[in-house]
Design a protein around this motif. Structure first.
Motif, PDB file in Angstrom:
ATOM      1  N   LEU A  99      40.577  34.558  36.669  1.00 55.20           N
ATOM      2  CA  LEU A  99      39.965  35.551  35.795  1.00 55.20           C
ATOM      3  C   LEU A  99      38.750  34.935  35.104  1.00 55.20           C
ATOM      4  O   LEU A  99      38.816  33.813  34.607  1.00 55.20           O
ATOM      5  CB  LEU A  99      40.994  36.010  34.766  1.00 55.20           C
ATOM      6  N   MET A 100      37.637  35.689  35.060  1.00 56.73           N
ATOM      7  CA  MET A 100      36.427  35.218  34.395  1.00 56.73           C
ATOM      8  C   MET A 100      35.727  36.402  33.740  1.00 56.73           C
ATOM      9  O   MET A 100      36.203  37.548  33.811  1.00 56.73           O
ATOM     10  CB  MET A 100      35.481  34.540  35.394  1.00 56.73           C
ATOM     11  N   GLY A 101      34.591  36.158  33.112  1.00 60.94           N
ATOM     12  CA  GLY A 101      33.827  37.224  32.484  1.00 60.94           C
ATOM     13  C   GLY A 101      33.247  38.184  33.504  1.00 60.94           C
ATOM     14  O   GLY A 101      32.877  37.781  34.608  1.00 60.94           O
ATOM     15  N   ALA A 128      44.850  38.681  42.912  1.00 57.11           N
ATOM     16  CA  ALA A 128      45.129  39.366  41.655  1.00 57.11           C
ATOM     17  C   ALA A 128      44.401  38.710  40.488  1.00 57.11           C
ATOM     18  O   ALA A 128      43.833  39.398  39.628  1.00 57.11           O
ATOM     19  CB  ALA A 128      46.633  39.393  41.402  1.00 57.11           C
ATOM     20  N   ALA A 129      44.398  37.368  40.468  1.00 52.27           N
ATOM     21  CA  ALA A 129      43.740  36.672  39.360  1.00 52.27           C
ATOM     22  C   ALA A 129      42.257  36.985  39.321  1.00 52.27           C
ATOM     23  O   ALA A 129      41.683  37.244  38.250  1.00 52.27           O
ATOM     24  CB  ALA A 129      43.961  35.166  39.474  1.00 52.27           C
ATOM     25  N   ALA A 130      41.592  36.970  40.470  1.00 53.36           N
ATOM     26  CA  ALA A 130      40.162  37.276  40.516  1.00 53.36           C
ATOM     27  C   ALA A 130      39.902  38.734  40.153  1.00 53.36           C
ATOM     28  O   ALA A 130      38.952  39.047  39.419  1.00 53.36           O
ATOM     29  CB  ALA A 130      39.613  36.966  41.900  1.00 53.36           C
ATOM     30  N   ALA A 131      40.737  39.638  40.646  1.00 54.64           N
ATOM     31  CA  ALA A 131      40.530  41.067  40.392  1.00 54.64           C
ATOM     32  C   ALA A 131      40.623  41.397  38.910  1.00 54.64           C
ATOM     33  O   ALA A 131      39.939  42.313  38.429  1.00 54.64           O
ATOM     34  CB  ALA A 131      41.551  41.881  41.182  1.00 54.64           C
ATOM     35  N   LEU A 136      45.231  46.502  37.621  1.00 55.04           N
ATOM     36  CA  LEU A 136      44.832  46.321  39.017  1.00 55.04           C
ATOM     37  C   LEU A 136      44.686  47.647  39.749  1.00 55.04           C
ATOM     38  O   LEU A 136      43.897  47.744  40.693  1.00 55.04           O
ATOM     39  CB  LEU A 136      45.836  45.416  39.736  1.00 55.04           C
ATOM     40  N   GLU A 137      45.394  48.658  39.309  1.00 53.26           N
ATOM     41  CA  GLU A 137      45.214  49.972  39.926  1.00 53.26           C
ATOM     42  C   GLU A 137      43.825  50.523  39.612  1.00 53.26           C
ATOM     43  O   GLU A 137      43.178  51.137  40.458  1.00 53.26           O
ATOM     44  CB  GLU A 137      46.290  50.935  39.435  1.00 53.26           C
TER      45      GLU A 137
END
Length: 375
Positions: free
Chosen positions: A59-61, A83-86, A93-94
Motif C-alpha cells: 500500500l502506498m500513496g 490486494a496490498a497494492a490495490a 477492494l470491491e
C-alpha cells in the motif's frame, strides 16, 4: 550519528542525510519526484505501449498513480494487482474493481502474470531505500544510517460506514487530546497503530535491517513541528502555523507555546479568500468541526475557544503562495534556510522525543546557533 530522513508528499520526496557533526545547513539533501509520480509515469508508459499491467508491492500513496491507473482502464487495457497494492487506491477492494477495473489476484497468480513477456510490471511502495542509496552513491557517499525517519500522509483504514475525512479527524483529535506534543504523530515501527495502514506499510518497507530503528510520522504535523525550527517562528509562542500542501492544508493555533486548536481541509477546494477565512476563524476560536466538514474538509479540533491575536501566521508547504498578498500577517517559514526540508526537520525533532538515547545529540545539532529549544 546519521539519520536518513525522508518526507514523502504528492509532488516531491524531500530527503535529508542528517549528520549530527554538521550544522543543519551543511547536511546533504535531495528533492526528487514523489513515489506516486514515479509510479504514475510507469503506468502511463504501459498505457502508451498498449501493455497489460500488473501492480504488486505494498500500500502506498495514491493521487497521480490512481489517476494513471484509471486512464489505463479507460483505454480498455487490463490491470491486475495484489490486494496490498490495490489498497493504495481504496481500502475497499470491491470499489477498486468497480471504479478502476482492477482484478485482485493472489501472490502466486501475480508471479505467474509477471512472467508474461508482454506484461508491464510496476512495484508500488512509498519508501525505496535502494533508489535513495543509489542516488547518494552516485556522488561517492555510502549510506550507513543509524536510524531511518519517514513521513507520509495517512487517512487511516476507516470502516466501510465511516467517512475517511471523519476518521482522519477523529484520529488527529484522539492523539492530541492524549498528548499535545506533535511527536504524538510519530511512531517507532513496532508501535504503529493498526488503523494507520500506510504508515505501517512504510515501516515494513523500511525495516529490512532490524538493527536500524525506524520512525514513521504523518507529514502535516511533521511540517508544523519543523516550522518551529525557524528562529523567527520561535519568537512567537502564540503563532498560527499553516502547512499548505498539494492535497491537504492543515493549520495549528498555539497560545503561549501550547496547542489549542486546528483545522484540516483539502487544498484543491480552497482559494486565498477561503483559506484566509478559515485561518481567521481558527485564531478567534469560532471555527467548528461541523462547518469545516460540511465544506468537504476533514474538520476542526477545538480544545480551547479563547481567541488568540492574529498577528503572526507562519506558512510552509508547496502551495504556500496561496496566501501571498492576503490580508494576513504571513511569514514564510524557512527552518535552517530551507523551506523544502521543513518536514524533515520536524521528523528529526520527533526522533529526539522517541529515541531518548540520541535526544541530546539531535537537539544540540539542530539548536546550534539558535539558542535553547522550546519545542
Amino acid at each position: 550519528m546519521h539519520i536518513l530522513v525522508v518526507d514523502i508528499g504528492t509532488g516531491t520526496q524531500d530527503i535529508l542525510w542528517f549528520d549530527s557533526t554538521r550544522d543543519p545547513e551543511n547536511c546533504l539533501k535531495l528533492v526528487m519526484p514523489s513515489p506516486t509520480l514515479r509510479v504514475a509515469g510507469q503506468i502511463r508508459q504501459a498505457t502508451a505501449a498498449r501493455q497489460p499491467l500488473l501492480l504488486s508491492g505494498v500500500l502506498m500513496g495514491g493521487g497521480p498513480s490512481a489517476w494513471a491507473a484509471e486512464d489505463h482502464h479507460k483505454a480498455g487495457l487490463p490491470i491486475w494487482a495484489t490486494a496490498a497494492a490495490a489498497r493504495s487506491f481504496n481500502d475497499d477492494l470491491e470499489a477498486v474493481r468497480r471504479d478502476l477495473g482492477i482484478e485482485v489476484v493472489s501472490a502466486d497468480e501475480a508471479a505467474g502474470l509477471a512472467r508474461r513477456p508482454d506484461m508491464a510490471h510496476v512495484t508500488l511502495r512509498d519508501f525505496d531505500y535502494p533508489a535513495i542509496a543509489q542516488a547518494f552513491a552516485a556522488f561517492g557517499l555510502t549510506l550507513r544510517p543509524d536510524a531511518l525517519a519517514v513521513a507520509v500522509f495517512d487517512h487511516g483504514d476507516a470502516p466501510p460506514a465511516v467517512s475517511d475525512r471523519q476518521f482522519r479527524l477523529d484520529y488527529l483529535a484522539a492523539r492530541l487530546q492524549a498528548n499535545r506534543r506533535l511527536s504524538t504523530f510519530a511512531f517507532p515501527a513496532a508501535a504503529v497503530p493498526p488503523i494507520m495502514t500506510r504508515l505501517q506499510a512504510v515501516a515494513d518497507s523500511a525495516g529490512a535491517d532490524p538493527s536500524v530503528p525506524v520512525l514513521v510520522m504523518d507529514t502535516a504535523p511533521a511540517a508544523v513541528l519543523g516550522a518551529w525550527d525557524d528562529p523567527v517562528v520561535r519568537t512567537h509562542p502564540s503563532a498560527l502555523i499553516a502547512n499548505v500542501g498539494n492535497f491537504h492544508c492543515l493549520a495549528f493555533q498555539y497560545r503561549d507555546g501550547q496547542f489549542v486548536r486546528l483545522f484540516e481541509h483539502h487544498t484543491g477546494l480552497l482559494n486565498q479568500e477561503g483559506l484566509t477565512g478559515w485561518i481567521e476563524r481558527l485564531a478567534d476560536g469560532s471555527i467548528s468541526h461541523q462547518e469545516v466538514f460540511a465544506g468537504h474538509g476533514h474538520g476542526a479540533l477545538v480544545l480551547d475557544q479563547t481567541p488568540v491575536a492574529l498577528d503572526f501566521v507562519a506558512v510552509t508547504g508547496p502551495r504556500r503562495a496561496m496566501l501571498n498578498g492576503s490580508r494576513l500577517p504571513v511569514y514564510q517559514a524557512v527552518p535552517h534556510g530551507d523551506q523544502m526540508m521543513t518536514g524533515c526537520f520536524g521528523l528529526l525533532r520527533a526522533c529526539a522525543d522517541h529515541f531518548p538515547n540520541w535526544r541530546d545529540e539531535i537537539v544540540h545539532a539542530l539548536d546550534t546557533g539558535q539558542g535553547v529549544s522550546l519545542w
